[in-house]
Design an enzyme around this catalytic site. Sequence first.
Site, PDB file in Angstrom:
ATOM      1  N   HIS A 106      51.854 111.642 -61.714  1.00  0.00           N
ATOM      2  CA  HIS A 106      52.098 112.212 -60.374  1.00  0.00           C
ATOM      3  C   HIS A 106      50.824 112.965 -59.969  1.00  0.00           C
ATOM      4  O   HIS A 106      49.774 112.363 -59.856  1.00  0.00           O
ATOM      5  CB  HIS A 106      53.360 113.078 -60.471  1.00  0.00           C
ATOM      6  CG  HIS A 106      53.924 113.552 -59.180  1.00  0.00           C
ATOM      7  ND1 HIS A 106      53.502 113.109 -57.959  1.00  0.00           N
ATOM      8  CD2 HIS A 106      54.921 114.465 -58.903  1.00  0.00           C
ATOM      9  CE1 HIS A 106      54.193 113.706 -56.989  1.00  0.00           C
ATOM     10  NE2 HIS A 106      55.055 114.536 -57.556  1.00  0.00           N
ATOM     11  N   ASP A 162      45.139 110.037 -54.928  1.00  0.00           N
ATOM     12  CA  ASP A 162      44.394 110.671 -56.017  1.00  0.00           C
ATOM     13  C   ASP A 162      43.085 109.970 -56.344  1.00  0.00           C
ATOM     14  O   ASP A 162      42.260 110.508 -57.082  1.00  0.00           O
ATOM     15  CB  ASP A 162      45.256 110.700 -57.289  1.00  0.00           C
ATOM     16  CG  ASP A 162      46.406 111.671 -57.143  1.00  0.00           C
ATOM     17  OD1 ASP A 162      46.163 112.750 -56.605  1.00  0.00           O
ATOM     18  OD2 ASP A 162      47.529 111.342 -57.546  1.00  0.00           O
ATOM     19  N   HIS A 222      51.447 102.756 -56.301  1.00  0.00           N
ATOM     20  CA  HIS A 222      52.339 103.769 -55.759  1.00  0.00           C
ATOM     21  C   HIS A 222      53.736 103.184 -55.670  1.00  0.00           C
ATOM     22  O   HIS A 222      53.886 101.997 -55.386  1.00  0.00           O
ATOM     23  CB  HIS A 222      51.873 104.210 -54.364  1.00  0.00           C
ATOM     24  CG  HIS A 222      52.428 105.518 -53.957  1.00  0.00           C
ATOM     25  ND1 HIS A 222      53.676 105.647 -53.397  1.00  0.00           N
ATOM     26  CD2 HIS A 222      51.921 106.760 -54.048  1.00  0.00           C
ATOM     27  CE1 HIS A 222      53.903 106.916 -53.155  1.00  0.00           C
ATOM     28  NE2 HIS A 222      52.872 107.622 -53.536  1.00  0.00           N
TER      29      HIS A 222
END
Length: 433
Positions: A268, A363, A307
Amino acid sequence: MAENTLTITDNRTSKTYTVPVENGTIRAMDLRQIKTGPEDFGLMTYDPAFLNTASCQSSITFIDGDKGILRYRGYPIEVLAEHCTFLEVAYLLLFGELPTEKELKQWVYDITHHTMLHETTKKFMEGFRYSAHPMSMFVSTIAALSSVYPEAKQVHDPANRMHQIVRLIGKVPSIAAMSYRHNVGFPYVYPDNDLSYTENFMNMLWKMVEPKYVAQPAIARALDILFILHADHEQNCSTNAMRSVGSSQTDPYLAVASAASALAGPLHGGANEEVLKMLDEIGSKEKVWEYMKKVKDGHGKLMGFGHRIYKNYDPRAKIIKWSAEQVFEVTGRNPKLEIALELERIALQDDYFVKRKLYPNVDFYSGIMYQAMGFRPEMFTVLFAIPRTAGWLSQWQELIADPEQKIARPRQIYTGHDVREFVPIEKRSAVTV
Ligand code: ACO
């Protein structure tokens, strides 16, 4: 027969049931009537990791993962990133509307005047080992605030809830900065009320002996944009933790600490730190192919890729890529960018990634940008947690006000033994592990 219904035939009993379909969803409890006999508990659904289960109704964030769309309260993320400050967006998430000039002024004033930590909280933080990871310190200190503000337990009092929300949004940058200063061994810096939310955070992180900290405007703006992009993302792992823990009516400090704990995992919010480690491991643009082969052979994952919801380019990654260029004009280009760009170029053409619809997520580029701005990798997830606190709290407010919500308590499919005879200790055999 009504059009918005689903007809189910139970082949075990040949009985037919009709259940309503609302918003493309059937209610799981409507399945309970489907039984093989009076002793049967009724039909349930099995959905580990919530792949196809809506846990709530929400009007905060909209994502269309196939089209790569993200909106807060109806406003596209790109528009908010271009025109708003983070605190304006936090207001939007919490109250449902963008603030007027007067409302924003009051909101900024309120948040700014709740940035101080109680001195005992500072002492609590001083107790951590010198090498403590800033995210562990962040999580534990947020939880510790529950002991400083015991009145936060009154979760059904709207005014009290709002007071704690303002406190939390005001204090998370202070806790984050103190976690960092502790980690590097520098004295803590107190907040400066003349500065904006992000400038003040930079002040608490990086002020040394100068009498007044002056933030580099391009960096402060880029950080504010990053905060906007990370503010909410509907029912992700940490928000689900916030709602699940909040559903027991625990206070918001403990619930935010739980959400932040979920965020800390490498799948995460911890992924941005992992991306940097991965880029370090690859080392140069020339070695990208070799690394990709390893991933495709099942050795590890390409961190910052893939994702659960986005099966297209993450819109946040697009904005970060653009914003990173503005930062690099001030800081110079991060050499890791070349490796990242090459990874992206190859992955977007490679059958393995194309077939699985694996695109860069938020990210992938944020870590490179944070590093260029002067942040150490251990701080990356903490940087994610600061703005996400506004999202968690908005979702928590929605949860508390939702009359349909109860304590979160999933069902299980029991796969263990049926009732067994007790075995005295002298007759037991050793368990082989
Ligand atoms: N690299 C290589 N292969 C991948 C990656 C990746 N980053 N992500 C998924 N896959 C593969 C899986 O191995 C699987 O392949 P298979 O069908 O051959 O078994 C397939 O793609 C589907 O992946 P799942 O793991 O089923 O997807 P899920 O939705 O459960 O996981 C997740 C999503 C956790 C984000 C995953 O893509 C991942 O681990 N990515 C790397 C970590 C990361 O960047 N996390 C940050 C996410 S964004 C955020 O939280 C802010």
